[in-house]
Scaffold this active site. Structure first.
Site, PDB file in Angstrom:
ATOM      1  N   LYS A  36       6.893  35.401 101.753  1.00 11.03           N
ATOM      2  CA  LYS A  36       5.613  35.269 101.065  1.00 11.03           C
ATOM      3  C   LYS A  36       5.568  34.104 100.088  1.00 11.03           C
ATOM      4  O   LYS A  36       4.473  33.665  99.706  1.00 11.03           O
ATOM      5  CB  LYS A  36       5.335  36.554 100.268  1.00 11.03           C
ATOM      6  N   ARG A  56       5.826  36.714 108.989  1.00 10.91           N
ATOM      7  CA  ARG A  56       6.070  38.130 109.290  1.00 10.91           C
ATOM      8  C   ARG A  56       7.479  38.380 109.805  1.00 10.91           C
ATOM      9  O   ARG A  56       8.057  39.447 109.537  1.00 10.91           O
ATOM     10  CB  ARG A  56       5.046  38.619 110.317  1.00 10.91           C
ATOM     11  N   HIS A 112      -5.332  48.586 105.516  1.00 11.23           N
ATOM     12  CA  HIS A 112      -4.262  47.620 105.765  1.00 11.23           C
ATOM     13  C   HIS A 112      -2.896  48.299 105.690  1.00 11.23           C
ATOM     14  O   HIS A 112      -2.046  48.111 106.574  1.00 11.23           O
ATOM     15  CB  HIS A 112      -4.339  46.479 104.746  1.00 11.23           C
ATOM     16  N   GLN A 132       9.697  38.205 106.781  1.00 13.29           N
ATOM     17  CA  GLN A 132       9.389  39.374 105.950  1.00 13.29           C
ATOM     18  C   GLN A 132      10.008  40.650 106.521  1.00 13.29           C
ATOM     19  O   GLN A 132      10.583  41.463 105.780  1.00 13.29           O
ATOM     20  CB  GLN A 132       7.875  39.536 105.840  1.00 13.29           C
ATOM     21  N   GLU A 139      -7.489  37.832 100.934  1.00 18.85           N
ATOM     22  CA  GLU A 139      -7.439  38.631  99.715  1.00 18.85           C
ATOM     23  C   GLU A 139      -8.436  38.109  98.686  1.00 18.85           C
ATOM     24  O   GLU A 139      -9.022  37.043  98.848  1.00 18.85           O
ATOM     25  CB  GLU A 139      -6.027  38.589  99.112  1.00 18.85           C
ATOM     26  N   GLU A 169      -2.536  42.655 112.000  1.00 18.13           N
ATOM     27  CA  GLU A 169      -3.357  43.803 112.378  1.00 18.13           C
ATOM     28  C   GLU A 169      -4.333  43.455 113.491  1.00 18.13           C
ATOM     29  O   GLU A 169      -4.534  44.236 114.425  1.00 18.13           O
ATOM     30  CB  GLU A 169      -4.150  44.293 111.176  1.00 18.13           C
ATOM     31  N   THR A 173       0.569  30.152  98.593  1.00 15.65           N
ATOM     32  CA  THR A 173      -0.582  31.033  98.396  1.00 15.65           C
ATOM     33  C   THR A 173      -1.764  30.143  98.039  1.00 15.65           C
ATOM     34  O   THR A 173      -1.710  29.427  97.043  1.00 15.65           O
ATOM     35  CB  THR A 173      -0.332  32.045  97.260  1.00 15.65           C
ATOM     36  N   ASP A 181       0.948  40.320  93.433  1.00 10.63           N
ATOM     37  CA  ASP A 181       0.146  40.666  94.613  1.00 10.63           C
ATOM     38  C   ASP A 181       0.224  42.168  94.849  1.00 10.63           C
ATOM     39  O   ASP A 181       1.315  42.744  94.890  1.00 10.63           O
ATOM     40  CB  ASP A 181       0.665  39.907  95.836  1.00 10.63           C
ATOM     41  N   GLU A 239      -3.284  36.307 105.038  1.00  6.23           N
ATOM     42  CA  GLU A 239      -3.734  37.534 104.397  1.00  6.23           C
ATOM     43  C   GLU A 239      -4.978  37.194 103.590  1.00  6.23           C
ATOM     44  O   GLU A 239      -4.896  36.452 102.605  1.00  6.23           O
ATOM     45  CB  GLU A 239      -2.647  38.137 103.505  1.00  6.23           C
ATOM     46  N   TYR A 290      12.642  42.535 103.937  1.00  9.70           N
ATOM     47  CA  TYR A 290      11.896  43.318 102.939  1.00  9.70           C
ATOM     48  C   TYR A 290      12.519  44.662 102.579  1.00  9.70           C
ATOM     49  O   TYR A 290      12.086  45.306 101.619  1.00  9.70           O
ATOM     50  CB  TYR A 290      10.444  43.500 103.381  1.00  9.70           C
ATOM     51  N   ASP A 324      -2.823  34.669 101.143  1.00  5.05           N
ATOM     52  CA  ASP A 324      -1.392  34.822 100.889  1.00  5.05           C
ATOM     53  C   ASP A 324      -0.656  34.658 102.227  1.00  5.05           C
ATOM     54  O   ASP A 324      -0.336  35.631 102.899  1.00  5.05           O
ATOM     55  CB  ASP A 324      -1.111  36.183 100.259  1.00  5.05           C
TER      56      ASP A 324
END
Length: 401
Positions: free
Chosen positions: A243, A227, A123, A230, A191, A348, A247, A116, A189, A234, A223
């Site tokens: 993640k 959060r 973004h 993550q 994508e 976002e 997916t 990914d 997400e 991360y 995906d």
């Protein structure tokens, strides 16, 4: 006249012909092509017309067909268009057309590896401002290389598969210690995924100009992201459990050839990338994506705004000598435009949950159990109308205990 009767405005006409894997009640999964609101069973039709590669279409994934290479993909597409254009083939075609409502759709490829990327400047800038409000929005390397991470191939699922809310460690900035439990900041997400074929040797690089030799087509991709998990995990190694739980991809793979009219130039890349990321043909794609939450459209991300080309992503993926396998899947990363209603994640869209979006008579900062997300996308077809990528849908189910 032609072998099939299609509405003039269909998004699945002869200029599209996406590939997938389907099954009927009494038969095993095999390869089909979507034609309007029907699925054409390829194996018996190809065999009846003397196509040498007919046996690969009786397989339960697209991988054997993809492994035949670009020349076969293009020849097969030309044969399909001719077959479906000729009225004389109506009886043969009609015998092997199945109404879409009467078949089950499966994951179209056996996913070998999943990578990914993080290719949208809008973004990446938004995420940087949210997670690093006192620092630079973009990391120093962002405009020099397509950043990516290796995901989990075994949790790539077909559209329509429910998503169980993941559990994990999470720690808010003001918490003294981490806690464990279901994610409370579950996100999407939006994508675009790219289906890879044409295996390479370990140590071999794939240049940007070889993109179309190794990418058969595209899928929409969600995906799903926890959060809170993550944010805690991360640093310093990047996404992991936040993640890897699911997916979702569309059941239909749109061939690159069907997107020729949707090609657009990339935005200006400044500074100029290093030579291995430069080439004569670095297309972006004008895909109009739509994010729907519980029946309400909450965002319309434009893929044409992506900073890095998929050709550059593939070149970067292999520049260190990493080999490709047929069935590899790589994704663009979240697609976001410059406006808030063009963002491809709730992170976002709601600015980390502080500005909830209205969905019907409710508000959402992040996903709740029972929520259903649908991704759709359209593009200009080679016939002048619009084609539609296969949609991606998923419903959130409660965490297991």
């Amino acid at each position: 006249m032609s072998a099939v009767d299609l509405p003039a405005d269909t998004a699945y006409g002869l200029d599209h012909l996406p590939f997938g894997v389907f099954s009927t009640e009494d038969e095993a999964p095999r390869v089909g092509v979507r034609v309007g609101d029907h699925v054409l069973d390829l194996a018996p039709v190809a065999a009846a017309d003397g196509i040498d590669s007919a046996p690969v279409f009786a397989e339960p994934t697209l991988n054997p067909f993809l492994g035949l290479g670009r020349a076969h993909w293009e020849a097969l597409r030309a044969w399909l268009v001719d077959l479906l254009t000729q009225e004389a083939n109506a009886e043969l075609v009609g015998q092997h057309l199945h109404p879409l409502a009467e078949v089950r759709l499966h994951l179209p490829i056996e996913v070998a590896d999943y990578v990914d990327f993080y290719a949208s400047e809008h973004h990446a800038t938004n995420v940087g401002r949210i997670f690093r409000p006192d620092g630079a929005a973009l990391t120093p390397n962002w405009k020099h290389l397509p950043i990516g991470y290796h995901g989990r191939a075994g949790t790539v699922v077909v559209s329509g598969t429910d998503v169980v809310r993941p559990q994990g460690q999470r720690k808010a900035p003001d918490d003294a210690a981490p806690t464990f439990g279901p994610s409370v900041r579950l996100d999407i997400e939006a994508e675009v995924g790219f289906v890879v074929a044409g295996a390479t040797r370990l140590g071999e690089q794939v240049g940007v100009d070889s993109f179309a030799d190794h990418v058969f087509g595209v899928v929409l991709l969600n995906d799903w992201s926890a959060r809170d998990v993550q944010a805690w995990e991360y640093v310093p190694l990047g996404p992991f459990l936040g993640k890897s739980f699911a997916t979702s991809v569309s059941a239909w793979v749109t061939p690159l050839q069907a997107l020729r009219a949707a090609r657009v130039p990339l935005p200006e890349q400044d500074p100029t990338p290093l030579p291995y990321l430069l080439g004569d043909d670095l297309p972006g794609y004008d895909l109009a994506i739509e994010v729907e939450l519980n029946g309400t459209v909450v965002s319309r991300p434009p893929f044409a705004s992506m900073y890095w080309s998929p050709a550059q992503m593939l070149a970067h993926l292999t520049v260190n000598g990493a080999s490709l396998r047929t069935g590899d899947l790589f994704a663009s990363g979240t697609v976001s435009g410059p406006e808030r209603d063009q963002t491809g994640s709730l992170l976002e869209r709601t600015w980390n949950g502080t500005e909830p979006v209205t969905v019907g008579d409710q508000e959402r900062g992040f996903l709740q159990d029972g929520d259903t997300v649908v991704l759709r996308a359209t593009a200009t077809g080679t016939g002048g109308g619009r084609i539609a990528l296969g949609e991606v849908t998923g419903t959130i189910r409660p965490a297991t205990t």
